[in-house]
Design an enzyme around this catalytic site. Structure first.
Site, PDB file in Angstrom:
ATOM      1  N   ILE A  26       0.821  -1.211   0.000  1.00  0.00           N
ATOM      2  CA  ILE A  26       0.000   0.000   0.000  1.00  0.00           C
ATOM      3  C   ILE A  26       0.853   1.258   0.000  1.00  0.00           C
ATOM      4  O   ILE A  26       0.493   2.272  -0.616  1.00  0.00           O
ATOM      5  CB  ILE A  26      -0.934  -0.005   1.230  1.00  0.00           C
ATOM      6  CG1 ILE A  26      -1.855  -1.219   1.194  1.00  0.00           C
ATOM      7  CG2 ILE A  26      -1.721   1.293   1.332  1.00  0.00           C
ATOM      8  CD1 ILE A  26      -2.642  -1.446   2.472  1.00  0.00           C
ATOM      9  N   TYR A  27       1.995   1.215   0.688  1.00  0.00           N
ATOM     10  CA  TYR A  27       2.856   2.391   0.816  1.00  0.00           C
ATOM     11  C   TYR A  27       3.199   3.039  -0.525  1.00  0.00           C
ATOM     12  O   TYR A  27       3.410   2.350  -1.530  1.00  0.00           O
ATOM     13  CB  TYR A  27       4.178   1.992   1.478  1.00  0.00           C
ATOM     14  CG  TYR A  27       4.176   2.028   2.984  1.00  0.00           C
ATOM     15  CD1 TYR A  27       3.406   2.924   3.712  1.00  0.00           C
ATOM     16  CD2 TYR A  27       4.987   1.157   3.705  1.00  0.00           C
ATOM     17  CE1 TYR A  27       3.432   2.947   5.085  1.00  0.00           C
ATOM     18  CE2 TYR A  27       5.029   1.177   5.094  1.00  0.00           C
ATOM     19  CZ  TYR A  27       4.236   2.074   5.778  1.00  0.00           C
ATOM     20  OH  TYR A  27       4.270   2.094   7.143  1.00  0.00           O
ATOM     21  N   GLU A  28       3.355   4.347  -0.495  1.00  0.00           N
ATOM     22  CA  GLU A  28       3.876   5.147  -1.616  1.00  0.00           C
ATOM     23  C   GLU A  28       3.126   4.910  -2.920  1.00  0.00           C
ATOM     24  O   GLU A  28       3.703   4.827  -3.994  1.00  0.00           O
ATOM     25  CB  GLU A  28       5.372   4.860  -1.820  1.00  0.00           C
ATOM     26  CG  GLU A  28       6.217   4.962  -0.570  1.00  0.00           C
ATOM     27  CD  GLU A  28       5.909   6.207   0.245  1.00  0.00           C
ATOM     28  OE1 GLU A  28       5.661   7.270  -0.342  1.00  0.00           O
ATOM     29  OE2 GLU A  28       5.892   6.116   1.482  1.00  0.00           O
ATOM     30  N   GLY A  29       1.814   4.810  -2.800  1.00  0.00           N
ATOM     31  CA  GLY A  29       0.986   4.512  -3.963  1.00  0.00           C
ATOM     32  C   GLY A  29       0.737   3.012  -4.020  1.00  0.00           C
ATOM     33  O   GLY A  29       1.665   2.229  -4.190  1.00  0.00           O
ATOM     34  N   GLN A  56       1.179   1.788  -8.996  1.00  0.00           N
ATOM     35  CA  GLN A  56       2.516   1.541  -9.546  1.00  0.00           C
ATOM     36  C   GLN A  56       2.401   0.959 -10.963  1.00  0.00           C
ATOM     37  O   GLN A  56       3.156   1.340 -11.872  1.00  0.00           O
ATOM     38  CB  GLN A  56       3.304   0.565  -8.656  1.00  0.00           C
ATOM     39  CG  GLN A  56       3.463   1.003  -7.212  1.00  0.00           C
ATOM     40  CD  GLN A  56       4.197   2.307  -7.069  1.00  0.00           C
ATOM     41  OE1 GLN A  56       5.109   2.619  -7.834  1.00  0.00           O
ATOM     42  NE2 GLN A  56       3.804   3.105  -6.083  1.00  0.00           N
TER      43      GLN A  56
END
Length: 596
Positions: free
Chosen positions: A439-442, A447
């Site tokens: 989930i992190y950073e998009g 992605q």
């Protein structure tokens, strides 16, 4: 109690033999990382991870972080002392510029260390990891004064850093953010708003916390074009560089979450907090993207790291757990049953994890070397090619390594059977901790869309064509080598699948954009499989050459068997991803929203 042993031998094989680290000695910092220096760094990072950080992994999970009535946060027992060892050991400044107190060594070494730290204790590793990302953003976009005020203490670990993007009403779509910035007569800004999910937003391990905050200046354009970046310290900085009075930022709450309990995931409330513009007005995303790209690669490493530690514990359990007899006849005749590692399906699971881990580690280090070239080479063409590689591979690494890393922690848990569902055995923590990395950073669907929608067509497809050319040239050069044919032949087949998928998207996504959206995740995973297959082919070639020159060793023999498993059992999934992608979006988009 879980175990962890840093993969020192595998890292040495990759750096010394596969990627020939010393070939890069013409780049700044590489000559300072001579073989004996590299070995000392890697061995000490392994010791720190195994002996100091991993014993705190369960402690952090069980105790979590505690918020007090004044908004302060206490980290789990032992974290503060462990962080002191990280800071005093110079680990946060390993690759930072010497002018700010860093050692200026290649980022490739830092990525190696980050894998060890994240395998040992992912929740803890996020504190220094986020600080390095914030420092990188300030290094690129900060004013000379900002760099002098903040970077030396962030590099030394005296102060930590965060990134503040998400708000209750906006995550990926940052154009919806509401945090406002009001300019003051002295050039500073008053920042007001609420940020959520801020990792390491408040804690007791450092004297100050330097927040990088996205906000909208009064009167700025709507949407993403009106966002600016600000540096907002927890404590204002005195003229002598020390931490002064408290700023108007406080932790309003800590999230109660599925995993990484040892990291304080905070809601941060900014109430007329004093901040300073980083970079230009309304160009905040440029500065934040520096940090986000650093973070995406760091999150990819988290996926690998949790997969590795989960695998190691699953192997240990499989060697000890007695259950049933081998299909080919009893193996442990002196015991009432055989260890489950004799069963083919257990070995399938273990080799699936291991073969991914070793390819993913190679992919991370290959990309880290490209990052070093992009930032350190004096050759413009080299820098451009390396930057192309980074742009293309960053979403692939983040998406594929975290998706597969999580799946592998679940696979490790399955090997434990019912014991894997019990907290006391520890493997279920790896599953919970690994889940957030997807989930992190998009989230990983974002992605995939970034890869298909932005990275593939960028510069006329220059990056992806360079990747095709490199892998194709390797396959052509070594296609007649019988020793590596088991690697090169399937690699060539899967490369063909990737090229077909790319052509299909080019022909079908422009007129119907939903085709790109529906096929993006399959394309990302297809790409990741080919990239991992390429890493295995390169590793196999080097291993065969070493065996021919020096004789077989258990490590090299095991390496080749593990690689063959990947090529036989994992890489063929490229055909499945291609078939899915080529179905397009018609069925996916056919139902009206209310039918779901």
């Amino acid at each position: 109690m879980t175990i962890y042993k840093a993969p020192v031998e595998d890292v040495g094989f990759l750096l010394n033999d596969v990627f020939q680290f010393d070939r890069y000695n013409n780049l700044p910092g590489f000559a300072d990382a001579a073989p004996d220096v590299r070995e000392a760094i890697i061995n000490e990072a392994a010791r720190l991870s195994e002996e100091v950080l991993h014993p705190l992994n369960t402690v952090g999970d069980e105790q979590g972080c505690t918020r007090h009535d004044d908004g302060s946060v206490t980290t789990p027992k032992g974290f503060k002392d462990a962080y002191k060892q990280i800071a005093e050991g110079g680990w946060m400044g390993l690759s930072s510029p010497a002018e700010y107190g860093g050692q200026g060594l290649p980022i490739t070494l830092t990525q190696t260390v980050q894998e060890f730290l994240n395998s040992a204790n992912m929740a803890f590793a996020m504190y220094p990891g986020l600080t390095m990302g914030a420092a990188a953003a300030l290094t690129v976009h900060g004013t000379p004064e900002q760099k002098q005020i903040y970077l030396p203490k962030m590099v030394s670990g005296e102060w930590t850093g965060t990134m503040n993007l998400t708000e209750p009403q906006c995550g990926t779509d940052l154009g919806l953010l509401r945090t406002k910035a009001v300019k003051q007569a002295d050039g500073s800004y008053k920042i007001t708003g609420t940020k959520i999910f801020i990792s390491a937003g408040e804690h007791d391990m450092a004297d100050n916390i330097i927040h990088l905050v996205l906000a909208r200046i009064e009167g700025a354009p709507a949407g993403i074009k009106g966002i600016s970046l600000f540096v907002v310290p927890k404590f204002l900085v005195n003229a002598d560089g020390s931490a002064g009075k408290r700023n108007g930022v406080v932790c309003g709450s800590i999230e109660h979450k599925m995993g990484i309990h040892g990291n304080a995931t905070c809601t941060m409330n900014y109430d007329d907090a004093t901040g300073w513009l980083v970079g230009e007005e309304n160009k905040g995303m440029q500065g934040m993207f520096v940090m986000m790209n650093e973070a995406r690669l760091g999150v990819a490493v988290q996926g690998l790291a949790q997969s590795e530690v989960a695998y190691q514990n699953a192997v240990e359990y499989a060697r000890e757990r007695l259950q049933g007899r081998a299909l080919s006849g009893p193996k442990a005749t002196d015991k009432p049953a055989d260890p489950i590692i004799v069963h083919p399906d257990i070995r399938r699971a273990l080799l699936t994890m291991r073969s991914f881990n070793e390819a993913a580690r190679a992919l991370v280090l290959w990309t880290a070397l490209k990052s070093d070239v992009a930032h350190r080479s004096e050759d413009a063409k080299e820098r451009q090619a390396a930057d192309d590689h980074l742009g293309l591979m960053t979403p692939v690494l983040k998406g594929v390594l975290t998706d597969t890393g999580f799946a592998n922690t679940v696979m490790a848990q399955q090997i434990y059977g019912g014991h894997g569902y019990i907290h006391a055995n520890g493997v279920e923590q790896f599953v919970r901790d690994a889940r957030i990395a997807m989930i992190y950073e998009g989230a990983n669907g974002i992605q995939a869309l970034d890869l298909v929608g932005r990275k593939l067509p960028r510069d006329g497809g220059r990056a992806v064509m360079a990747f095709f050319a490199e892998v194709g040239a390797f396959a052509k050069e070594h296609g007649g080598d019988e020793a590596v044919k088991p690697f090169v032949t399937p690699l060539s087949t899967s490369l063909g699948h990737l090229q077909q998928a790319t052509t299909w998207l080019m022909l079908n996504a422009m007129a119907a954009p939903d085709n790109a959206g529906a096929g993006a995740t399959d394309y990302m995973h297809l790409f990741g499989l080919v990239a991992c297959g390429y890493m295995w082919a390169k590793m196999a070639k080097v291993a065969q050459d070493k065996i021919a020159a020096e004789g077989a060793t258990p490590y090299l023999t095991t390496k080749l068997v593990t690689g063959r498993f990947f090529m036989e059992r994992t890489l063929p999934a490229t055909a499945l991803h291609l078939a899915r992608l080529q179905t397009g979006s018609a069925t996916t988009m056919e139902l009206p929203a209310e039918a779901f």
